[in-house]
Design a protein around this motif. Sequence first.
Motif, PDB file in Angstrom:
ATOM      1  N   ALA A   1      94.008 -37.487   8.778  1.00 11.39           N
ATOM      2  CA  ALA A   1      94.800 -36.268   8.621  1.00 11.39           C
ATOM      3  C   ALA A   1      94.154 -35.436   7.515  1.00 11.39           C
ATOM      4  O   ALA A   1      93.886 -35.936   6.418  1.00 11.39           O
ATOM      5  CB  ALA A   1      96.238 -36.601   8.260  1.00 11.39           C
TER       6      ALA A   1
ATOM      7  N   VAL B   1      94.383 -31.611   5.498  1.00  8.99           N
ATOM      8  CA  VAL B   1      95.189 -30.415   5.264  1.00  8.99           C
ATOM      9  C   VAL B   1      94.245 -29.260   4.944  1.00  8.99           C
ATOM     10  O   VAL B   1      93.484 -29.325   3.968  1.00  8.99           O
ATOM     11  CB  VAL B   1      96.190 -30.603   4.112  1.00  8.99           C
ATOM     12  CG1 VAL B   1      96.987 -29.321   3.881  1.00  8.99           C
ATOM     13  CG2 VAL B   1      97.129 -31.759   4.419  1.00  8.99           C
TER      14      VAL B   1
ATOM     15  N   ARG C   1      98.352 -28.978   8.413  1.00  9.57           N
ATOM     16  CA  ARG C   1      97.992 -30.392   8.544  1.00  9.57           C
ATOM     17  C   ARG C   1      97.405 -30.628   9.932  1.00  9.57           C
ATOM     18  O   ARG C   1      98.026 -30.312  10.947  1.00  9.57           O
ATOM     19  CB  ARG C   1      99.211 -31.288   8.323  1.00  9.57           C
ATOM     20  CG  ARG C   1      98.893 -32.786   8.339  1.00  9.57           C
ATOM     21  CD  ARG C   1     100.161 -33.614   8.143  1.00  9.57           C
ATOM     22  NE  ARG C   1      99.880 -35.040   8.092  1.00  9.57           N
ATOM     23  CZ  ARG C   1      99.778 -35.815   9.181  1.00  9.57           C
ATOM     24  NH1 ARG C   1      99.915 -35.291  10.394  1.00  9.57           N
ATOM     25  NH2 ARG C   1      99.536 -37.114   9.060  1.00  9.57           N
TER      26      ARG C   1
ATOM     27  N   ASN D   1     101.867 -26.655  11.443  1.00  7.65           N
ATOM     28  CA  ASN D   1     101.896 -25.544  10.486  1.00  7.65           C
ATOM     29  C   ASN D   1     102.962 -24.533  10.906  1.00  7.65           C
ATOM     30  O   ASN D   1     103.553 -24.644  11.980  1.00  7.65           O
ATOM     31  CB  ASN D   1     100.535 -24.858  10.392  1.00  7.65           C
ATOM     32  CG  ASN D   1     100.243 -23.971  11.582  1.00  7.65           C
ATOM     33  OD1 ASN D   1     100.495 -24.345  12.715  1.00  7.65           O
ATOM     34  ND2 ASN D   1      99.701 -22.803  11.345  1.00  7.65           N
TER      35      ASN D   1
END
Length: 204
Positions: free
Chosen positions: A111, A113, A136, A178
């Motif tokens: 993951a 960001v 993310r 998002n």
Amino acid sequence: MPDTPSPLQQPTARPLILGSTSRYRHDLLSRLGLPFEAVAPDVDETPQPGEKPDQLAMRLALAKAWEVAKRHPQAVVIGSDQVADLRGEPLGKPGDHERAVAQLRRMRGQAVVFQTAVAVVCAATGYEAADLAPVRVLFRDLSDEEIERYLRTEQPYDCAGSAKSEGLGIALLERIDNDDPTALVGLPLIRTCRLIRAAGIRVP
């Protein structure tokens, strides 16, 4: 007698400048149908010691906006910056194939960001506002062959994190979370509209 609106609340004819030569940000801002000029900011983008990705993105967005605003004091200037955040480590634009391979190998199955900051300033009025639009993204567990094939096809060496979500890069992803769909491309238009309206630009 009603209160007189402040100068920042009154729509003005101030010129609008995008403090960037990024074609991605230019295309996004063009969606609003507003006349604007793109001006390259002269800003050192080197991270400061211990600077977190979100702090770096915000600092650079403001620095870019103010650097251009000092040269164009009557204009409303937009600055923006994007930094890929891999567990607190900033990842910028790879610049070449070798670095892009290394970035995507580190991000596969992870993951990430994407911290996208936007700042709007006007030197003549003293207006300054900024906001952050984190996105993310979950990358697929990419094979080396998929990484090579993607990079040879799209060559996203000027993109933070080595992936163009608006192009073939979307195939590298498992999920996107998002609240501003344009943020991942490089300029969060929902936040941008709010900030330039506050600076006196009519949108729409």
